[in-house]
Design a protein around this motif. Structure first.
Motif, PDB file in Angstrom:
ATOM      1  N   PHE A  75       0.932  -0.490   0.301  1.00  0.00           N
ATOM      2  CA  PHE A  75       0.297  -0.206  -0.186  1.00  0.00           C
ATOM      3  C   PHE A  75       0.768   1.061   0.071  1.00  0.00           C
ATOM      4  CE2 PHE A  75      -5.190  -0.188   0.467  1.00  0.00           C
ATOM      5  CZ  PHE A  75      -5.100  -1.832   0.476  1.00  0.00           C
ATOM      6  N   TYR A  76       2.273   1.406   0.934  1.00  0.00           N
ATOM      7  CA  TYR A  76       2.752   2.460   0.601  1.00  0.00           C
ATOM      8  C   TYR A  76       3.709   2.406   0.346  1.00  0.00           C
ATOM      9  CZ  TYR A  76       5.722   5.820   3.052  1.00  0.00           C
ATOM     10  OH  TYR A  76       6.542   7.350   2.871  1.00  0.00           O
ATOM     11  N   SER A  80       1.687   5.365  -3.410  1.00  0.00           N
ATOM     12  CA  SER A  80       2.923   6.080  -3.743  1.00  0.00           C
ATOM     13  C   SER A  80       3.531   5.996  -5.281  1.00  0.00           C
ATOM     14  CB  SER A  80       4.522   6.292  -2.846  1.00  0.00           C
ATOM     15  OG  SER A  80       3.935   6.112  -1.400  1.00  0.00           O
ATOM     16  N   GLY A  81       3.545   4.581  -5.892  1.00  0.00           N
ATOM     17  CA  GLY A  81       4.113   4.620  -7.135  1.00  0.00           C
ATOM     18  C   GLY A  81       2.980   5.052  -8.230  1.00  0.00           C
ATOM     19  N   SER A  84       2.393   8.192  -8.402  1.00  0.00           N
ATOM     20  CA  SER A  84       3.269   8.886  -8.994  1.00  0.00           C
ATOM     21  C   SER A  84       3.177   9.335 -10.598  1.00  0.00           C
ATOM     22  CB  SER A  84       4.895   8.402  -8.808  1.00  0.00           C
ATOM     23  OG  SER A  84       5.057   8.669  -7.410  1.00  0.00           O
ATOM     24  N   LEU A  85       2.720   7.814 -10.868  1.00  0.00           N
ATOM     25  CA  LEU A  85       2.568   7.162 -12.053  1.00  0.00           C
ATOM     26  C   LEU A  85       1.800   8.517 -12.439  1.00  0.00           C
ATOM     27  CD1 LEU A  85       3.492   5.571 -14.572  1.00  0.00           C
ATOM     28  CD2 LEU A  85       1.673   4.321 -13.858  1.00  0.00           C
ATOM     29  N   ILE A  86       0.326   8.879 -11.671  1.00  0.00           N
ATOM     30  CA  ILE A  86      -1.133   9.181 -12.460  1.00  0.00           C
ATOM     31  C   ILE A  86      -0.207  10.405 -12.741  1.00  0.00           C
ATOM     32  CG2 ILE A  86      -3.725   9.951 -11.549  1.00  0.00           C
ATOM     33  CD1 ILE A  86      -3.832   7.285 -10.305  1.00  0.00           C
ATOM     34  N   ALA A  92       2.783  16.202 -13.771  1.00  0.00           N
ATOM     35  CA  ALA A  92       4.351  16.013 -11.921  1.00  0.00           C
ATOM     36  C   ALA A  92       5.263  15.483 -12.399  1.00  0.00           C
ATOM     37  CB  ALA A  92       3.245  15.866 -11.321  1.00  0.00           C
ATOM     38  N   ASP A  93       6.026  16.197 -11.805  1.00  0.00           N
ATOM     39  CA  ASP A  93       7.807  15.971 -11.569  1.00  0.00           C
ATOM     40  C   ASP A  93       7.722  14.938 -10.012  1.00  0.00           C
ATOM     41  OD1 ASP A  93       8.211  16.761 -13.946  1.00  0.00           O
ATOM     42  OD2 ASP A  93       8.744  18.237 -13.170  1.00  0.00           O
ATOM     43  N   GLY A  94       8.508  13.664 -10.448  1.00  0.00           N
ATOM     44  CA  GLY A  94       9.346  13.344  -9.397  1.00  0.00           C
ATOM     45  C   GLY A  94       8.596  11.903  -8.742  1.00  0.00           C
ATOM     46  N   PHE A  95       8.862  12.254  -7.357  1.00  0.00           N
ATOM     47  CA  PHE A  95       8.039  10.906  -6.751  1.00  0.00           C
ATOM     48  C   PHE A  95       6.983  11.386  -5.623  1.00  0.00           C
ATOM     49  CE2 PHE A  95       8.030   7.491  -2.751  1.00  0.00           C
ATOM     50  CZ  PHE A  95       7.431   6.806  -3.729  1.00  0.00           C
TER      51      PHE A  95
END
Length: 239
Positions: A75-76, A80-81, A84-86, A92-95
Motif C-alpha cells: 500500500f505504501y 505512492s508509485g 506518482s505515475l498518475i 507532475a515531476d518526481g516521486f
C-alpha cells in the motif's frame, strides 16, 4: 532514567506520549475502516448470489493469507508509485509520497475488515429468524428491520469478537513504523537509538502497548456488561 522520561527538551517523555496517542488514533481509525469494509464483506458472504459470496471469500483469503507487513509495504510503496505515475500523466515531476498515517490506517483497516467480516457474519447467523419474520409479518420495511431488529443484536453478539480484533489492530499498528510515522514502536526505536539505552525504551514501548490493551479491555467489558443489562431490561419489559 527520570531525565530520559522528562517532558522537557532534554527528555523523551513528550515524544513517547505523542507517539502513544498516534498509536491509539491510528488503531481507532483502522477499526472504523474495518467496520465499514467488514460489514460489506460479511453481507457479501451471506448473499444468496454466488458472485458476491466469491468476492467475500476471496477478500478474506487474500487479506488473511498475506502477511500484514507485506500489505503495508504494498500500500505504501505501491500506492505512492501509482500516484506518482498518475501525476506524471498530468505533468507532475518526481516521486509523490502518500501520507504515512492515511496509508497505515487504510492498510490495517482492510486487514481488520477480513476478521471483522467473520465476526459480523457469525453475529448475523446467531439472530433468531423468527424475529425478522415477525417484523416482516407486521409490514415493517427492510431498512426499519435492519435499524431496529438486526443491527442492535448484531452489535451485541459481535462486541466480544470485536474486542479481539481491536487488540490485533492495536498490535499491528507497530508495523506502520516502517513507513516513517512516529507511533509508539517508532518512538521507542528513535529514543533507544539516540540514548543507546535499548532495554529501557523498548520496555517502555512494551509497557505502553500493555497499558493500552488493559484500558481498552476494560472499556470493552464495561460496554458489553451495559449492553447486556439494557437488553435484559428490554426483554423483561416486552414480556
Amino acid at each position: 532514567m527520570m531525565n530520559f522520561l522528562s517532558l522537557g527538551e532534554d527528555g523523551w517523555g513528550r515524544l513517547i506520549l505523542s507517539a502513544t496517542l498516534t498509536t491509539l488514533l491510528l488503531s481507532m481509525v483502522a477499526l472504523m475502516v474495518g467496520a465499514v469494509v467488514g460489514g460489506v464483506v460479511a453481507s457479501a458472504k451471506l448473499s444468496p448470489r454466488a458472485p458476491a459470496r466469491w468476492f467475500g471469500s476471496a477478500y478474506s483469503v487474500v487479506f488473511r493469507g498475506i502477511p500484514e507487513l507485506l500489505i503495508i509495504y504494498l500500500f505504501y510503496f505501491g500506492g505512492s508509485g501509482l500516484v506518482s505515475l498518475i501525476g506524471q500523466m498530468f505533468g507532475a515531476d518526481g516521486f509523490i509520497e502518500m501520507p504515512p498515517f492515511l496509508i497505515g490506517a487504510l492498510a490495517i483497516g482492510l486487514i481488520s475488515a477480513s476478521y471483522q467480516a467473520e465476526v459480523y457474519r457469525a453475529a448475523r447467523l446467531a439472530l433468531s429468524p423468527g424475529e425478522v419474520e415477525a417484523a416482516q409479518a407486521i409490514g415493517m420495511p427492510r431498512w426499519r428491520i435492519l435499524q431496529r431488529v438486526m443491527l442492535p443484536q448484531i452489535f451485541r453478539y459481535a462486541l466480544p469478537g470485536l474486542s479481539n480484533v481491536w487488540q490485533m489492530s492495536l498490535k499491528d499498528s507497530a508495523l506502520v513504523s516502517v513507513t516513517g510515522i512516529v507511533e509508539l514502536m517508532r518512538a521507542s526505536q528513535i529514543a533507544a537509538g539516540s540514548t543507546r539505552d535499548y532495554f529501557l525504551f523498548y520496555l517502555i514501548g512494551g509497557g505502553g502497548y500493555l497499558l493500552l490493551t488493559l484500558l481498552s479491555n476494560r472499556a470493552f467489558i464495561k460496554a458489553e456488561t451495559r449492553l447486556n443489562r439494557a437488553w435484559q431490561r428490554r426483554t423483561v419489559a416486552q414480556a
